[in-house]
Design an enzyme around this catalytic site. Structure first.
Site, PDB file in Angstrom:
ATOM      1  N   HIS A 129       0.827  -1.007  -0.165  1.00  0.00           N
ATOM      2  CA  HIS A 129       0.008   0.227  -0.095  1.00  0.00           C
ATOM      3  C   HIS A 129       0.956   1.165   0.140  1.00  0.00           C
ATOM      4  O   HIS A 129       2.162   0.950  -0.022  1.00  0.00           O
ATOM      5  CB  HIS A 129      -1.144  -0.149   1.146  1.00  0.00           C
ATOM      6  CG  HIS A 129      -0.469  -0.060   2.795  1.00  0.00           C
ATOM      7  ND1 HIS A 129       1.201   0.765   2.695  1.00  0.00           N
ATOM      8  CD2 HIS A 129      -0.446  -1.455   3.449  1.00  0.00           C
ATOM      9  CE1 HIS A 129       1.167   0.080   4.062  1.00  0.00           C
ATOM     10  NE2 HIS A 129       0.363  -0.885   4.510  1.00  0.00           N
TER      11      HIS A 129
ATOM     12  N   HIS B  68       3.704   1.651   2.788  1.00  0.00           N
ATOM     13  CA  HIS B  68       5.429   0.798   2.357  1.00  0.00           C
ATOM     14  C   HIS B  68       6.166   1.913   0.845  1.00  0.00           C
ATOM     15  O   HIS B  68       7.180   1.231   1.280  1.00  0.00           O
ATOM     16  CB  HIS B  68       4.498  -0.365   1.619  1.00  0.00           C
ATOM     17  CG  HIS B  68       4.267  -1.494   2.161  1.00  0.00           C
ATOM     18  ND1 HIS B  68       3.147  -2.150   1.714  1.00  0.00           N
ATOM     19  CD2 HIS B  68       3.977  -1.643   3.985  1.00  0.00           C
ATOM     20  CE1 HIS B  68       2.686  -2.571   2.921  1.00  0.00           C
ATOM     21  NE2 HIS B  68       2.977  -2.598   3.897  1.00  0.00           N
TER      22      HIS B  68
ATOM     23  N   CYS C  17      -2.160  -8.912  19.874  1.00  0.00           N
ATOM     24  CA  CYS C  17      -3.175  -8.346  18.933  1.00  0.00           C
ATOM     25  C   CYS C  17      -2.224  -8.498  17.057  1.00  0.00           C
ATOM     26  O   CYS C  17      -1.355  -8.798  17.408  1.00  0.00           O
ATOM     27  CB  CYS C  17      -2.924  -6.968  18.868  1.00  0.00           C
ATOM     28  SG  CYS C  17      -3.786  -6.421  16.707  1.00  0.00           S
TER      29      CYS C  17
ATOM     30  N   CYS D 220      -0.496  -6.923  14.914  1.00  0.00           N
ATOM     31  CA  CYS D 220       0.325  -6.426  14.943  1.00  0.00           C
ATOM     32  C   CYS D 220       1.631  -7.014  15.411  1.00  0.00           C
ATOM     33  O   CYS D 220       2.584  -6.721  15.756  1.00  0.00           O
ATOM     34  CB  CYS D 220       0.479  -4.406  15.849  1.00  0.00           C
ATOM     35  SG  CYS D 220      -0.964  -4.272  16.677  1.00  0.00           S
TER      36      CYS D 220
ATOM     37  N   CYS E  82      -7.122  -2.766  20.585  1.00  0.00           N
ATOM     38  CA  CYS E  82      -5.763  -2.401  19.976  1.00  0.00           C
ATOM     39  C   CYS E  82      -5.969  -1.593  19.765  1.00  0.00           C
ATOM     40  O   CYS E  82      -6.821  -0.669  18.627  1.00  0.00           O
ATOM     41  CB  CYS E  82      -5.303  -3.628  18.859  1.00  0.00           C
ATOM     42  SG  CYS E  82      -4.023  -3.722  18.038  1.00  0.00           S
TER      43      CYS E  82
ATOM     44  N   HIS F  23      -5.138  -1.299  15.951  1.00  0.00           N
ATOM     45  CA  HIS F  23      -6.067  -1.680  15.196  1.00  0.00           C
ATOM     46  C   HIS F  23      -7.944  -1.871  15.076  1.00  0.00           C
ATOM     47  O   HIS F  23      -8.650  -1.785  14.121  1.00  0.00           O
ATOM     48  CB  HIS F  23      -5.571  -2.909  14.637  1.00  0.00           C
ATOM     49  CG  HIS F  23      -4.608  -3.948  13.938  1.00  0.00           C
ATOM     50  ND1 HIS F  23      -3.382  -3.861  14.613  1.00  0.00           N
ATOM     51  CD2 HIS F  23      -3.694  -3.285  12.364  1.00  0.00           C
ATOM     52  CE1 HIS F  23      -2.349  -3.900  13.673  1.00  0.00           C
ATOM     53  NE2 HIS F  23      -2.726  -3.594  12.259  1.00  0.00           N
TER      54      HIS F  23
ATOM     55  N   LYS G  51      -6.683   7.416   8.447  1.00  0.00           N
ATOM     56  CA  LYS G  51      -5.536   6.280   8.117  1.00  0.00           C
ATOM     57  C   LYS G  51      -6.267   5.706   7.109  1.00  0.00           C
ATOM     58  O   LYS G  51      -7.274   5.720   6.385  1.00  0.00           O
ATOM     59  CB  LYS G  51      -5.678   5.376   9.546  1.00  0.00           C
ATOM     60  CG  LYS G  51      -4.864   4.246   9.574  1.00  0.00           C
ATOM     61  CD  LYS G  51      -4.342   3.292  10.733  1.00  0.00           C
ATOM     62  CE  LYS G  51      -3.913   2.345  10.719  1.00  0.00           C
ATOM     63  NZ  LYS G  51      -3.916   1.337  11.361  1.00  0.00           N
TER      64      LYS G  51
ATOM     65  N   LYS H 231      -9.518  -0.817   4.224  1.00  0.00           N
ATOM     66  CA  LYS H 231      -9.850  -1.599   3.248  1.00  0.00           C
ATOM     67  C   LYS H 231     -11.715  -1.195   3.427  1.00  0.00           C
ATOM     68  O   LYS H 231     -12.042  -0.659   2.692  1.00  0.00           O
ATOM     69  CB  LYS H 231      -9.769  -3.039   2.758  1.00  0.00           C
ATOM     70  CG  LYS H 231      -8.342  -3.319   2.692  1.00  0.00           C
ATOM     71  CD  LYS H 231      -8.577  -4.516   2.625  1.00  0.00           C
ATOM     72  CE  LYS H 231      -6.702  -4.797   2.153  1.00  0.00           C
ATOM     73  NZ  LYS H 231      -6.485  -6.099   2.587  1.00  0.00           N
TER      74      LYS H 231
HETATM   75  N1  MSP Z   1       6.428  -6.246   9.252  1.00  0.00           N
HETATM   76  C1  MSP Z   1       6.294  -5.067  10.956  1.00  0.00           C
HETATM   77  C2  MSP Z   1       8.126  -4.602  10.434  1.00  0.00           C
HETATM   78  C3  MSP Z   1       9.393  -5.412  10.684  1.00  0.00           C
HETATM   79  S1  MSP Z   1      10.505  -4.192  11.104  1.00  0.00           S
HETATM   80  C4  MSP Z   1      12.032  -5.174  11.416  1.00  0.00           C
HETATM   81  C5  MSP Z   1       5.235  -4.365   9.910  1.00  0.00           C
HETATM   82  N2  MSP Z   1       4.839  -3.962   8.425  1.00  0.00           N
HETATM   83  S2  MSP Z   1       4.257  -3.637   8.035  1.00  0.00           S
HETATM   84  O1  MSP Z   1       3.982  -3.931   6.375  1.00  0.00           O
HETATM   85  O2  MSP Z   1       3.233  -3.392   9.326  1.00  0.00           O
HETATM   86  O3  MSP Z   1       4.646  -2.346   8.030  1.00  0.00           O
HETATM   87  C6  MSP Z   1       6.005  -2.374   7.356  1.00  0.00           C
HETATM   88  C7  MSP Z   1       6.254  -0.110   7.300  1.00  0.00           C
HETATM   89  O4  MSP Z   1       5.268   0.411   6.751  1.00  0.00           O
HETATM   90  C8  MSP Z   1       6.644   0.128   9.212  1.00  0.00           C
HETATM   91  O5  MSP Z   1       7.334   0.987   9.263  1.00  0.00           O
HETATM   92  C9  MSP Z   1       5.200   0.870   9.223  1.00  0.00           C
HETATM   93  O6  MSP Z   1       5.100   1.719   9.967  1.00  0.00           O
HETATM   94  C10 MSP Z   1       5.725   1.866   7.591  1.00  0.00           C
HETATM   95  N3  MSP Z   1       3.740   1.857   7.689  1.00  0.00           N
HETATM   96  C11 MSP Z   1       2.921   1.212   7.104  1.00  0.00           C
HETATM   97  N4  MSP Z   1       1.340   2.087   7.531  1.00  0.00           N
HETATM   98  C12 MSP Z   1       1.839   3.615   6.792  1.00  0.00           C
HETATM   99  C13 MSP Z   1       1.266   4.356   6.305  1.00  0.00           C
HETATM  100  N5  MSP Z   1      -0.089   4.610   6.303  1.00  0.00           N
HETATM  101  N6  MSP Z   1       1.879   5.710   6.209  1.00  0.00           N
HETATM  102  C14 MSP Z   1       2.731   5.558   6.089  1.00  0.00           C
HETATM  103  N7  MSP Z   1       3.789   3.954   6.597  1.00  0.00           N
HETATM  104  C15 MSP Z   1       3.273   3.430   6.858  1.00  0.00           C
HETATM  105  O7  MSP Z   1       5.250  -3.803  10.587  1.00  0.00           O
END
Ligand code: MSP
Length: 495
Positions: A18, A21, A126, A129, A143, A146, A291, A294
């Site tokens: 998304h 990422h 949770c 997370c 949570c 979430h 935020k 979906k």
């Molecule tokens: N798998 C764990 C991280 C493990 S690192 C050793 C995780 N994954 S995640 O897919 O949920 O998130 C990956 C990264 O994307 C995190 O740094 C998270 O903060 C970031 N983001 C997830 N949603 C986001 C937004 N809406 N905006 C910006 N970044 C956000 O957490």
């Protein structure tokens, strides 16, 4: 050569990538590319966090094995890096043997040091997370991230004596202002550390999708006790490469996982006797202040967006719109507005004016300058001073500020061109200085809009790649008189 290790968090491939990422990878890529121009040997790593209950449950839902599920999903995460022009040197998956080995080794070291004991975990968890909660942390029994009810479980587990690292963590945070940035996040962690720190459950027995605990194969390592270690696996710890790179490491992460990266990771590393790296926390990309989710239909697929607009307009939008370290809003309208107003009308217009003038009116060659006038001298001075000015901001990870400055130089360029009015006056100085201004802009824009910067370089017909230049050389007038350029084409499209 000076080293620099930079990492993103590794993503859960529980669904397709998304905007969050994409945002994290773009920001980290900007820093990695900037550091390369500054002469650093960079190792930039990103990847996927593939173990744990969350993934196992997602796989079950799709009637796939977890391995099959992550193998299918990781394709989209690699594709995301590709379409966004992310210059990562590694893409690490926690299911790779090289990572499992490191994860087990760290567990064993801490165990050998007597920091791990067996007990029973009873409490809340949770799965979304992959985090343990205490009742007092919940919001309306849900949570806080979430808004779902956490699972209640009780099982045999190994515990890491994290509690005893509280004082050491506080001391480290107070002593090293750059351990946790920005300051607001540093204060947040310090404030949470006022309370006693509990030991951490680092293994699970109720499912098996994880790295086996090296001392007891009935258990798998807690997913964070596995995932965080990817940062060491990517530099081949322990070994020569990690010795050189690890002391320079910076982790770029989102605001929801600061605790994991500072308190959990910090204490694991302290227990293992390994240097604790710096963490820089970015904000969230929201939609209309909410935020993205979906359920509210506000999930945007970054791969589709790139297909529609290209990578550079998206990269440019995210960096210029959102102050690095704070939350910001995504909207397609603002993306289009910035593309048309700033990339196309400011930068694209400048490049187009200078290059087509040289190509059409001066037989494609850069003219020989005559004696410089006041406006010429001012422009030469600006070219000379901007690289240092922009560097100062970039070194503090003020990416938005850095990009703003570069775009200001482009604006100065447009004003200069307008004032010189080469269509009715002697154009020698204007074309000579103009070509040099474009060269300088191309180098400084490389980290932000890599594809467009490379095209500017190509039209200027300069040798090598813009991404292999020396940042400092952006202040020089390196394009010489009589240099021949190539036929230019517009850099940006109007949407
Ligand atoms: N798998 C764990 C991280 C493990 S690192 C050793 C995780 N994954 S995640 O897919 O949920 O998130 C990956 C990264 O994307 C995190 O740094 C998270 O903060 C970031 N983001 C997830 N949603 C986001 C937004 N809406 N905006 C910006 N970044 C956000 O957490």
């Amino acid at each position: 050569m000076k080293k620099f290790l930079i990492t993103t968090a590794i993503d859960y491939p529980s669904g397709r990538p998304h905007m969050g990422h994409a945002y994290e990878k773009i920001c980290t890529d900007v820093i990695a590319r900037y550091k390369r121009l500054k002469g650093f040997s960079v190792h930039f790593s990103t990847g996927t966090d593939e173990h744990g209950m969350k993934i196992q449950r997602c796989a079950e839902k799709e009637k796939k094995t977890p391995q099959q599920f992550v193998d299918d999903m990781v394709v989209y995460f690699r594709q995301l890096c590709e379409v966004l022009n992310i210059s990562n040197d590694d893409f690490i998956r926690t299911t790779e043997p090289r990572h499992k080995k490191t994860a087990q080794e760290i567990f064993s070291i801490i165990h050998r040091k007597g920091e791990i004991y067996k007990s029973t975990y009873e409490g809340l968890y949770c799965v979304d997370c992959e985090t343990y909660y205490q009742r007092k942390d919940l919001v309306n029994d849900k949570c806080p991230v979430h808004a779902t009810e956490p699972d209640n479980f009780s099982e045999e587990s190994y515990f890491f004596q994290m509690g005893k690292y509280r004082e050491m963590l506080i001391e480290r945070i107070k002593k090293h202002a750059d351990f946790i940035r920005p300051e607001s996040k540093r204060n947040e962690i310090l404030s949470r550390l006022k309370e006693p720190l509990k030991d951490l459950s680092v293994s699970r027995t109720s499912f098996d999708w994880g790295v086996p605990v090296p001392i007891d194969e009935k258990h798998v390592q807690y997913v964070w006790m596995d995932a965080l270690i990817n940062y060491l696996s990517t530099v081949g710890w322990p070994g020569k490469k990690s010795e050189e790179f690890w002391p320079t490491a910076v982790h770029i992460i989102g605001k929801d996982i600061v605790w994991h990266h500072t308190v959990i990771w910090g204490s694991i590393l302290m227990a293992a006797g390994i240097h604790v790296p710096k963490v820089f926390v970015h904000g969230f990309v929201n939609m209309k202040g909410q935020k993205m989710s979906k359920s509210s239909g506000t999930v945007v697929d970054p791969i589709e967006l790139v297909k529609k607009y290209g990578a550079d307009p998206l990269r440019y939008f995210l960096i210029s719109e959102i102050p690095f370290g704070e939350d910001g809003d995504f909207s397609e309208e603002s993306l289009v507005e910035r593309n048309n107003g700033e990339l196309l009308n400011n930068l694209g217009n400048l490049a187009n004016r200078i290059l087509t003038f040289i190509y059409n009116k001066n037989a494609g060659t850069v003219s020989k300058p005559r004696e410089l006038g006041v406006a010429d001298k001012k422009m030469v001075k600006l070219i000379g001073s901007y690289p240092a000015k922009v560097s100062k901001l970039m070194d503090e990870f003020n990416l938005q500020g850095g990009l703003d400055e570069v775009m200001r130089l482009a604006k100065e360029g447009n004003e200069y061109f307008q004032e010189k009015a080469p269509w009715k006056n002697d154009y020698s100085n204007c074309l000579y200085i103009g070509a040099n201004l474009l060269r300088s802009l191309a180098i400084m824009l490389g980290p932000f809009v890599p594809e467009s910067a490379e095209r500017m370089w190509e039209y200027l017909n300069l040798s090598g790649s813009v991404h292999e230049q020396d940042w400092e050389s952006a202040k020089e007038l390196a394009v010489k008189a009589h240099h021949k350029i190539k036929e230019p084409a517009p850099l940006f499209r109007k949407f």
